[in-house]
Write an enzyme that holds these catalytic residues in place. Structure first.
Site, PDB file in Angstrom:
ATOM      1  N   SER A 117     -11.560   8.255  15.687  1.00  0.00           N
ATOM      2  CA  SER A 117     -12.446   7.891  14.572  1.00  0.00           C
ATOM      3  C   SER A 117     -11.651   7.290  13.432  1.00  0.00           C
ATOM      4  O   SER A 117     -12.183   6.533  12.632  1.00  0.00           O
ATOM      5  CB  SER A 117     -13.153   9.117  14.016  1.00  0.00           C
ATOM      6  N   HIS A 138     -15.316   3.398  19.936  1.00  0.00           N
ATOM      7  CA  HIS A 138     -15.736   4.500  19.068  1.00  0.00           C
ATOM      8  C   HIS A 138     -17.193   4.855  19.335  1.00  0.00           C
ATOM      9  O   HIS A 138     -18.118   4.227  18.805  1.00  0.00           O
ATOM     10  CB  HIS A 138     -15.514   4.114  17.590  1.00  0.00           C
TER      11      HIS A 138
END
Ligand SMILES: NC(=O)c1ccc[n+]([C@@H]2O[C@H](COP(=O)([O-])OP(=O)(O)OC[C@H]3O[C@@H](n4cnc5c(N)ncnc54)[C@H](O)[C@@H]3O)[C@@H](O)[C@H]2O)c1
Length: 655
Positions: A117, A138
Site C-alpha cells: 500500500s 494494489h
C-alpha cells in the site's frame, strides 16, 4: 497465464487467492505457519459458499475450491506460477527478502507483483536481479468485493510486465486504474489523506465540529460516510500509519495531531468501541445528524482533494477518468471527484483553496498549475462547457444521471448512477423527464427501452433524500413529480420497454410498471419493500400492480414487502418475458426491433385506447401520494428509515 502463487495468506492474500480461483486460475497460497494457511482455507471456503448462495459464482463451490492449494514451501509455490503476488506484511526488508527468494525459484517468464500500500515499487524491485519484472497491483480490502485495482508502474517496470499485470487484473473481472509513476499513496490513499487532513484542520482550528464536517460531506456532497466516520471504520491506527508512511516517503502532509491524540488514548475507532464517535451494541453506527449539514461548506472540505487530483493529472501520474474511477470504486464516491468539481465550478474550487490557504497556512492548499490554467482559459466546469471534462450542448451531455443512445429506431435510456445501483434522486427524476420530452418529439424514435447501467436496473428512490428530513410538503411535491414522470412514460406515444436485470425495487419497480412491457433477466429481483420502512409505494405502485396482477396479489406484494423472482413476477403478470442470464440484451433487442417495424401511428393509437380502457387512475394516484406523504411524518417511518440506514430490524409502534 494459468496459475497464480500468492505469498501471504492474510487479509489480502486469501482474498486475492479466492478471486483468482473464481476466475479460473490454479492457485497456490503460501505463508510462514500452517495455522495461517488453515485460517485462510476456512475463510475462502466460507466466502465462496456465500457467493454461491447469492448466485455470484458460476461453478460448483467444490470446483472453485479444488483449484486452490496451500503449502509452506515458497520454492514449490512459485515454481509453476505465471503470476506471483506477494501480500506479506508491510515491511520493506521482509518484502525484499521474499521477492529475492521468488526471483530464484520462479519461471523467468512469470510476472512478479506486490500488493504493497505504501512502499515504493522501485525500491522493492532492487531485490530482484531483473528490476523490470515487478509491478504494483494494489488490491482493495476485501478483494472479493472491491472491484478496483491500482496498477503501478515502478521506475524500472517494463511495458510488457505492466501489460501482463493489467491483463491479469482484467481477467479477475476487476477494474484497472493505471498509476504511471511510483508515488507515495498512489491515487486513492493520497486523496483520502487530503480529505482527512483537511477535515482534521477544520476541527483543530475550531472552524467546525466533527459532526458538522461529516454531515456536510454525507448529506451535501453525497459521500457514503463522513471523513471521521470513515476514519473510525478504517481504524485510526491504520490511518495514522498511512499518513506517517506517506509523510516519510516525501508526501507533503503531517500526521494530524487530532489522529495522534486519539491513537494515544487507544480510541482506535469502531473496533475499539470508540474513536471520533462512540459505538455500542445499541448504537453500532456513528450518529451524524442531517441538521448539521449546512454549518460548513462541502466545497471547502473537498477542494484540497480536488487540488491533489488535479496535481496527479498535471504531473502525468494518472488521467482524469482513472482518478474519478478510483474514487468511485475505491472510496464509494457517488461520482468522480473531478466530475463533481466541474459541477461546483472550477472558480468555486480555486476561491475555496485560496481562502483555506490563508486561514490554514498549508502549501498543499495553494491551487496547482493545472487549476490556475483552467481558470485562465475560462474552463470553469459544466457551466462553461469545459472544465476537467468537455461538455457540449449535445443532449447526452445535458444529463448526468441518465444516458441516451439511439440504435436506429430504438432509443435506449440508461439509468446512470451505477455506484448507487441507479437509485433515483431528484436530479434523475428531472433528467428522465427531460429525456422523455426529447424522445416524444424525436420522430426517428419508434420504441424506447429503459435499462440500468452496472449491476441493477434500479434499487429504488435514493433514501438519502429522506434522511435529510424533508417536510411532508416537500415529500408530497417529490412524489407528485415522480408520479407525473411515470404518467408521462405511460402515455408516451410510443411503446416503452423496461429491460430489467439485478434489483428492480421500490421506485425502480414503479418506474418499470409504467412501461408498456417489462422483460427481465432470470436472476432479477423485484418488489415493493416500502412497508418495511413504515411507508407504502408512492409513485403509482399500488395502482399499477393492482391493474396488472389484481388486488389480491397487489396486497401480498405491498403488505409484506417481499422480494420476488423474475419468474414469480411473470406468473403474476407483472413481467412479460424472462430471459436466461446473459441473454436479456439480445432478447430486448429482438423484441424492440419487432415493435419498431409495426406502424407507429397505429401503435400510438392502440396504446392510448388500451390505456383508456382501464378505470381512471388519477384519483388512485392522488390518494396514494397523499397517503405516502402523511405516512412520511409518522414515527414509524422515521424508525423504518433509521433502522434501514443502521442495518437493523425496525420496531414499529403505530404512531
Ligand atoms: N489490509 C488491507 O486493507 C490492505 C489493503 C491493500 C493492500 N494491503 C497490503 O497488502 C499486504 C498484506 O496486508 P494484509 O492486511 O493482508 O496483512 P496480514 O498481516 O493480514 O497478512 C500477511 C500474511 O503474510 C504472512 N507472511 C509473513 N511473512 C511471510 C513470508 N515470508 N512468506 C509468506 N507469507 C508471509 C503472515 O503470516 C500473514 O499471514 C501489505 O503490503 C499491505 O500493505 C493491505
Amino acid at each position: 497465464m494459468k496459475s497464480v502463487a500468492v505469498l501471504g495468506a492474510g487479509t489480502m492474500g486469501h482474498g486475492i487467492a479466492e478471486i483468482s480461483a473464481i476466475a479460473g486460475y490454479q492457485v497456490v497460497v503460501t505463508d510462514v505457519e500452517q495455522r495461517f494457511l488453515d485460517a485462510a482455507s476456512e475463510r475462502i471456503t466460507w466466502s465462496v459458499k456465500k457467493l454461491a448462495e447469492k448466485g455470484q459464482v458460476k461453478e460448483p463451490v467444490d470446483v472453485v475450491l479444488s483449484r486452490i492449494r496451500f503449502t509452506l514451501n515458497t520454492q514449490e509455490a512459485v515454481r509453476e506460477a505465471d503470476v506471483v503476488i506477494e501480500a506479506t506484511p508491510e515491511d520493506l526488508d521482509l518484502k525484499r527478502n521474499v521477492l529475492s527468494q521468488v526471483a530464484k525459484y520462479a519461471k523467468s517468464s512469470a510476472i512478479l507483483a506486490t500488493n504493497t500500500s505504501s512502499l515504493p515499487i522501485t525500491e522493492l524491485a532492487t531485490a530482484l536481479p531483473d528490476k523490470s519484472r515487478l509491478v504494483g497491483l494494489h488490491f482493495f480490502n476485501p478483494p472479493v468485493i472491491m472491484s478496483l485495482v491500482e496498477v503501478i508502474r515502478g521506475a524500472d517496470t517494463s511495458q510488457s510486465t505492466l501489460d501482463a499485470g493489467m491483463t491479469f487484473v482484467r481477467k479477475l473481472g476487476k477494474r484497472v486504474v493505471l498509476v504511471h509513476k511510483d508515488i507515495p499513496g498512489f491515487i486513492v490513499n493520497r486523496i483520502m489523506a487530503r480529505i482527512m487532513a483537511t477535515a482534521c484542520l477544520f476541527v483543530q482550528l475550531q472552524l467546525a465540529s466533527i459532526v458538522q464536517v461529516d454531515a456536510s460531506l454525507k448529506y451535501r456532497a453525497g459521500l457514503p460516510m463522513g471523513a471521521f466516520e470513515l476514519a473510525d471504520y478504517v481504524g485510526l491506527d491504520v490511518l495514522l500509519n498511512v499518513e506517517r508512511a506517506l509523510s516519510e516517503r516525501g508526501f507533503d502532509i503531517e500526521p494530524s495531531p487530532l489522529l495522534e491524540q486519539k491513537v494515544k488514548e487507544r480510541s482506535l475507532g469502531v473496533k475499539a468501541g470508540a474513536g471520533f464517535y462512540r459505538y455500542s451494541a445499541a448504537e453500532p453506527k456513528a450518529r451524524v445528524p442531517a441538521e448539521e449539514a449546512d454549518k460548513v461548506n462541502f466545497v471547502d472540505l473537498l477542494s484540497p482533494a480536488v487540488n491533489e487530483a488535479a496535481r496527479l493529472v498535471q504531473d502525468g501520474i494518472s488521467s482524469e477518468r482513472d482518478i474519478d474511477t478510483a474514487v468511485v470504486l475505491g472510496l464509494g464516491f457517488p461520482r468522480g471527484l473531478l466530475e463533481m468539481a466541474d459541477s461546483w465550478g472550477i472558480d468555486a474550487v480555486v476561491t475555496s483553496l485560496k481562502s483555506l490557504q490563508v486561514v490554514m497556512g498549508k502549501d498543499w492548499m495553494a491551487p496547482c498549475k493545472y487549476l490556475e490554467d483552467l481558470m485562465a482559459q475560462g474552463r470553469l466546469g459544466r457551466k462553461s462547457g469545459r472544465g476537467f471534462y468537455e461538455y457540449s450542448s449535445h443532449d447526452n451531455d445535458r444529463w448526468e444521471t441518465v444516458g441516451l443512445e439511439k440504435r436506429g429506431p430504438v432509443a435506449y435510456v440508461s439509468l446512470n448512477r451505477p455506484e448507487r445501483l441507479n437509485a433515483i434522486n431528484e436530479k434523475m427524476l428531472g433528467e428522465l423527464d427531460s429525456v422523455m420530452t426529447t424522445l416524444e418529439r424525436d420522430g426517428s424514435v419508434r420504441v424506447v427501452v429503459i435499462r440500468g447501467e452496472g449491476k441493477a436496473f434500479c434499487s429504488g428512490f435514493d433514501l438519502s433524500y429522506f434522511m435529510v428530513g424533508p417536510s411532508p410538503h416537500e415529500v408530497m411535491d417529490l412524489v407528485s413529480r415522480f408520479q407525473r414522470l411515470n404518467r408521462k412514460i405511460e402515455s408516451l406515444a410510443k411503446p416503452v420497454v423496461a429491460s430489467i436485470h439485478g434489483y428492480c425495487l421500490g421506485g425502480g419497480f414503479e418506474l418499470a410498471l409504467s412501461c408498456d412491457f417489462r422483460l427481465a433477466e432470470r436472476s432479477a429481483i423485484l418488489g415493493q419493500p416500502e412497508i418495511n420502512l413504515g411507508l407504502i409505494p408512492g409513485a403509482g405502485g399500488t395502482q399499477r400492480i393492482t391493474r396488472l396482477a389484481g388486488p389480491a396479489k397487489a396486497r401480498k406484494l405491498v403488505f409484506f414487502g417481499d422480494r420476488i423472482s423474475a419468474s414469480d413476477a411473470e406468473r403474476m403478470g407483472l413481467v412479460d418475458g424472462v430471459y436466461d442470464d446473459g441473454k436479456l440484451e439480445e432478447g430486448v433487442q429482438a423484441f424492440a426491433a419487432a415493435l419498431s417495424e409495426r406502424p407507429p401511428l397505429a401503435l400510438a393509437a392502440a396504446k392510448r385506447a388500451i390505456n383508456a380502457s382501464m378505470f381512471p387512475m388519477d384519483a388512485g394516484l392522488d390518494l396514494e401520494s397523499t397517503a405516502f406523504s402523511m405516512l412520511f411524518s409518522t414515527e414509524d417511518a422515521r424508525e423504518g428509515l433509521s433502522a434501514f440506514s443502521e442495518k437493523r430490524k425496525p420496531k414499529f409502534i403505530g404512531k
